[in-house]
Design a protein around this motif. Structure first.
Motif, PDB file in Angstrom:
ATOM      1  N   LEU A 143       0.828  -1.206   0.000  1.00 62.62           N
ATOM      2  CA  LEU A 143       0.000   0.000   0.000  1.00 62.62           C
ATOM      3  C   LEU A 143       0.865   1.260   0.000  1.00 62.62           C
ATOM      4  CD1 LEU A 143      -2.807  -1.159   2.398  1.00 62.62           C
ATOM      5  CD2 LEU A 143      -3.200  -0.200   0.129  1.00 62.62           C
ATOM      6  N   TYR A 144       1.996   1.201   0.684  1.00 62.11           N
ATOM      7  CA  TYR A 144       2.895   2.355   0.712  1.00 62.11           C
ATOM      8  C   TYR A 144       3.591   2.529  -0.636  1.00 62.11           C
ATOM      9  CZ  TYR A 144       1.930   1.927   5.665  1.00 62.11           C
ATOM     10  OH  TYR A 144       1.273   1.846   6.873  1.00 62.11           O
ATOM     11  N   THR A 145       3.863   1.408  -1.299  1.00 58.57           N
ATOM     12  CA  THR A 145       4.397   1.470  -2.664  1.00 58.57           C
ATOM     13  C   THR A 145       3.373   2.101  -3.599  1.00 58.57           C
ATOM     14  OG1 THR A 145       5.692  -0.533  -2.260  1.00 58.57           O
ATOM     15  CG2 THR A 145       5.331   0.087  -4.559  1.00 58.57           C
ATOM     16  N   CYS A 146       2.106   1.768  -3.414  1.00 64.98           N
ATOM     17  CA  CYS A 146       1.040   2.338  -4.234  1.00 64.98           C
ATOM     18  C   CYS A 146       0.929   3.848  -4.020  1.00 64.98           C
ATOM     19  CB  CYS A 146      -0.296   1.659  -3.922  1.00 64.98           C
ATOM     20  SG  CYS A 146      -0.401  -0.065  -4.470  1.00 64.98           S
ATOM     21  N   GLU A 147       1.074   4.287  -2.769  1.00 62.14           N
ATOM     22  CA  GLU A 147       1.034   5.729  -2.488  1.00 62.14           C
ATOM     23  C   GLU A 147       2.174   6.441  -3.202  1.00 62.14           C
ATOM     24  OE1 GLU A 147       1.050   6.010   1.761  1.00 62.14           O
ATOM     25  OE2 GLU A 147      -1.145   5.983   1.902  1.00 62.14           O
ATOM     26  N   THR A 148       3.358   5.849  -3.179  1.00 60.69           N
ATOM     27  CA  THR A 148       4.499   6.428  -3.892  1.00 60.69           C
ATOM     28  C   THR A 148       4.232   6.477  -5.390  1.00 60.69           C
ATOM     29  OG1 THR A 148       6.027   5.581  -2.224  1.00 60.69           O
ATOM     30  CG2 THR A 148       6.978   6.209  -4.331  1.00 60.69           C
ATOM     31  N   ALA A 149       3.645   5.407  -5.911  1.00 60.96           N
ATOM     32  CA  ALA A 149       3.337   5.351  -7.346  1.00 60.96           C
ATOM     33  C   ALA A 149       2.360   6.451  -7.743  1.00 60.96           C
ATOM     34  CB  ALA A 149       2.769   3.979  -7.702  1.00 60.96           C
ATOM     35  N   LEU A 150       1.378   6.718  -6.908  1.00 63.82           N
ATOM     36  CA  LEU A 150       0.407   7.770  -7.225  1.00 63.82           C
ATOM     37  C   LEU A 150       1.067   9.136  -7.225  1.00 63.82           C
ATOM     38  CD1 LEU A 150      -2.741   6.556  -5.242  1.00 63.82           C
ATOM     39  CD2 LEU A 150      -2.262   6.354  -7.682  1.00 63.82           C
ATOM     40  N   SER A 151       2.047   9.337  -6.359  1.00 65.75           N
ATOM     41  CA  SER A 151       2.792  10.597  -6.360  1.00 65.75           C
ATOM     42  C   SER A 151       3.604  10.731  -7.644  1.00 65.75           C
ATOM     43  CB  SER A 151       3.723  10.669  -5.141  1.00 65.75           C
ATOM     44  OG  SER A 151       2.989  10.676  -3.940  1.00 65.75           O
ATOM     45  N   LEU A 152       4.233   9.637  -8.068  1.00 67.65           N
ATOM     46  CA  LEU A 152       5.004   9.657  -9.318  1.00 67.65           C
ATOM     47  C   LEU A 152       4.103   9.895 -10.521  1.00 67.65           C
ATOM     48  CD1 LEU A 152       7.420   6.621  -8.769  1.00 67.65           C
ATOM     49  CD2 LEU A 152       7.978   9.051  -8.593  1.00 67.65           C
ATOM     50  N   LEU A 153       2.896   9.342 -10.464  1.00 70.92           N
ATOM     51  CA  LEU A 153       1.969   9.489 -11.586  1.00 70.92           C
ATOM     52  C   LEU A 153       1.533  10.933 -11.756  1.00 70.92           C
ATOM     53  CD1 LEU A 153       0.291   7.806 -13.695  1.00 70.92           C
ATOM     54  CD2 LEU A 153      -1.573   7.894 -12.042  1.00 70.92           C
ATOM     55  N   SER A 154       1.218  11.594 -10.663  1.00 70.88           N
ATOM     56  CA  SER A 154       0.709  12.975 -10.743  1.00 70.88           C
ATOM     57  C   SER A 154       1.822  14.007 -10.877  1.00 70.88           C
ATOM     58  CB  SER A 154      -0.135  13.294  -9.505  1.00 70.88           C
ATOM     59  OG  SER A 154       0.633  13.145  -8.323  1.00 70.88           O
ATOM     60  N   SER A 155       2.985  13.712 -10.283  1.00 67.02           N
ATOM     61  CA  SER A 155       4.117  14.647 -10.351  1.00 67.02           C
ATOM     62  C   SER A 155       5.386  13.866 -10.663  1.00 67.02           C
ATOM     63  CB  SER A 155       4.276  15.398  -9.029  1.00 67.02           C
ATOM     64  OG  SER A 155       3.105  16.123  -8.709  1.00 67.02           O
ATOM     65  N   PRO A 156       5.547  13.429 -11.921  1.00 65.50           N
ATOM     66  CA  PRO A 156       6.678  12.558 -12.262  1.00 65.50           C
ATOM     67  C   PRO A 156       8.017  13.274 -12.147  1.00 65.50           C
ATOM     68  CG  PRO A 156       5.496  13.225 -14.236  1.00 65.50           C
ATOM     69  CD  PRO A 156       4.682  13.693 -13.082  1.00 65.50           C
ATOM     70  N   PRO A 157       9.075  12.560 -11.731  1.00 62.74           N
ATOM     71  CA  PRO A 157      10.420  13.134 -11.709  1.00 62.74           C
ATOM     72  C   PRO A 157      10.919  13.342 -13.131  1.00 62.74           C
ATOM     73  CG  PRO A 157      10.487  10.791 -11.225  1.00 62.74           C
ATOM     74  CD  PRO A 157       9.043  11.163 -11.276  1.00 62.74           C
ATOM     75  N   PRO A 158      12.031  14.051 -13.299  1.00 60.99           N
ATOM     76  CA  PRO A 158      12.517  14.370 -14.656  1.00 60.99           C
ATOM     77  C   PRO A 158      12.670  13.155 -15.566  1.00 60.99           C
ATOM     78  CG  PRO A 158      13.729  15.631 -13.014  1.00 60.99           C
ATOM     79  CD  PRO A 158      12.854  14.686 -12.253  1.00 60.99           C
ATOM     80  N   GLU A 159      13.139  12.025 -15.014  1.00 61.22           N
ATOM     81  CA  GLU A 159      13.365  10.852 -15.863  1.00 61.22           C
ATOM     82  C   GLU A 159      12.069  10.234 -16.380  1.00 61.22           C
ATOM     83  OE1 GLU A 159      14.018   9.569 -11.502  1.00 61.22           O
ATOM     84  OE2 GLU A 159      14.408  11.295 -12.799  1.00 61.22           O
ATOM     85  N   LEU A 160      10.947  10.554 -15.732  1.00 63.65           N
ATOM     86  CA  LEU A 160       9.656  10.046 -16.201  1.00 63.65           C
ATOM     87  C   LEU A 160       8.786  11.147 -16.798  1.00 63.65           C
ATOM     88  CD1 LEU A 160       8.672   7.685 -13.225  1.00 63.65           C
ATOM     89  CD2 LEU A 160       9.734   7.043 -15.382  1.00 63.65           C
ATOM     90  N   ASP A 161       9.276  12.365 -16.757  1.00 62.78           N
ATOM     91  CA  ASP A 161       8.465  13.517 -17.147  1.00 62.78           C
ATOM     92  C   ASP A 161       8.513  13.756 -18.651  1.00 62.78           C
ATOM     93  OD1 ASP A 161       6.869  15.707 -17.106  1.00 62.78           O
ATOM     94  OD2 ASP A 161       8.292  17.043 -16.110  1.00 62.78           O
ATOM     95  N   ASN A 162       7.872  12.877 -19.400  1.00 64.32           N
ATOM     96  CA  ASN A 162       7.692  13.112 -20.831  1.00 64.32           C
ATOM     97  C   ASN A 162       6.379  12.504 -21.270  1.00 64.32           C
ATOM     98  OD1 ASN A 162       8.158  10.346 -22.162  1.00 64.32           O
ATOM     99  ND2 ASN A 162      10.011  10.553 -20.898  1.00 64.32           N
ATOM    100  N   GLU A 163       5.842  13.028 -22.332  1.00 61.08           N
ATOM    101  CA  GLU A 163       4.510  12.665 -22.793  1.00 61.08           C
ATOM    102  C   GLU A 163       4.406  11.195 -23.173  1.00 61.08           C
ATOM    103  OE1 GLU A 163       0.493  13.581 -23.638  1.00 61.08           O
ATOM    104  OE2 GLU A 163       2.065  14.749 -22.643  1.00 61.08           O
ATOM    105  N   LYS A 164       5.512  10.616 -23.643  1.00 69.52           N
ATOM    106  CA  LYS A 164       5.486   9.231 -24.081  1.00 69.52           C
ATOM    107  C   LYS A 164       5.345   8.275 -22.901  1.00 69.52           C
ATOM    108  CE  LYS A 164       8.037   5.861 -26.866  1.00 69.52           C
ATOM    109  NZ  LYS A 164       9.270   5.617 -27.666  1.00 69.52           N
ATOM    110  N   MET A 165       6.027   8.576 -21.795  1.00 70.72           N
ATOM    111  CA  MET A 165       6.001   7.677 -20.644  1.00 70.72           C
ATOM    112  C   MET A 165       4.750   7.872 -19.800  1.00 70.72           C
ATOM    113  SD  MET A 165       9.997   7.552 -19.430  1.00 70.72           S
ATOM    114  CE  MET A 165       9.716   6.055 -18.512  1.00 70.72           C
ATOM    115  N   ILE A 166       4.435   9.130 -19.474  1.00 72.88           N
ATOM    116  CA  ILE A 166       3.233   9.424 -18.693  1.00 72.88           C
ATOM    117  C   ILE A 166       2.498  10.580 -19.364  1.00 72.88           C
ATOM    118  CG2 ILE A 166       2.300  10.034 -16.434  1.00 72.88           C
ATOM    119  CD1 ILE A 166       4.752   8.967 -15.118  1.00 72.88           C
TER     120      ILE A 166
END
Length: 268
Positions: A143-166
């Protein structure tokens, strides 16, 4: 003799020598006695799930082995407050209950637990984050991993911050996060209600995919929500191998794997 029986098995990885007594005796004694006996309201406490460095024999999640044992209840809390309320409810339940406490949370989960007596309902989900676009279902440590994932989904870090990935449209999705809490019998009505609203379901657990909790839930959701589903039910689980000591972090579902599942399901 009329006493309440509370046993401890340290760890759940070593519960198997007791499997016959639990499944063939404890689970059946109320049924075979016509309700005259209830094994003293037996509750078995046992640490479960990955510990981070436990490997083959100290990081297993054996809850799936008990799914077919009619007469048992299986409960897995996510936090100290939940652990106390669910444990007291388990002890007071006349059915035999296996109470699996996530090992790594012993040292990493901190809460101010009320000193007063209280119970939390068994076989009842808890919605941690309400949402309307996707149901994210888990229990225990993930559940704590899921909370982290939701944070990454809404505010992705630079390495995930592109239209193709999210994609930006995916980032604004409202994901409902649910704690299953009781694995057997699980809250089918609560889960179905959520999925009928959101149209999508992602299930996360540390145990392997084959014959796991996610498989049973996915089958029932597909049956009962088929015409409301907008995407196939997705499972993010441990791999169907022993838990490798050196590679344990690759075995356990991490936040990136959960994000991938969310993006794939939301884009479907």
């Amino acid at each position: 003799m009329g006493h309440t029986a509370i046993a401890e098995i340290q760890f759940s990885d070593y519960i198997y020598p007791a499997f016959d007594q639990i499944v063939n005796e404890a689970a059946k004694i109320r049924y075979r006695s016509g309700g005259q006996f209830n094994v003293g309201g037996l509750t078995i406490r046992t640490p479960s799930m990955a510990v981070g460095h436990g490997g083959l024999y100290h990081s297993q999640s054996p809850e799936g082995f008990f799914l077919a044992a009619s007469g048992l209840k299986v409960v897995i809390p996510r936090s100290p407050i939940q652990a106390k309320g669910l444990l007291l409810a388990s002890i007071r339940d006349p059915n035999p209950v296996i109470f699996m406490e996530p090992k790594i949370l012993y040292r990493s989960s901190v809460e101010q637990v009320p000193v007063s007596d209280y119970t939390l309902p068994l076989s009842k989900i808890e919605t941690l984050i309400p949402g309307s676009d996707l149901t994210l279902l888990s229990y225990g440590t993930p559940l704590y991993t899921c909370e982290t994932a939701l944070s990454l989904l809404s505010s992705p870090p630079p390495e995930l911050d592109n239209e193709k990935m999210i994609p930006k449209g995916v980032r604004s999705a409202k994901v409902e996060l649910i704690d299953l809490r009781t694995i057997l019998p699980w809250d089918m009505e609560g889960v179905i209600e959520s999925v009928n609203r959101t149209g999508r379901l992602v299930i996360v657990h540390e145990a392997g995919k084959m014959g796991g909790v996610g498989a049973e839930i996915a089958a029932e959701v597909q049956k009962r929500c088929f015409l409301r589903l907008e995407a196939p039910v997705k499972r993010v689980c441990g791999w169907d191998t022993p838990v490798g000591l050196q590679y344990e972090k690759f075995y356990i579902p991490d936040a990136v794997r959960v994000v991938d599942a969310l993006v794939e399901t939301l884009k479907f």
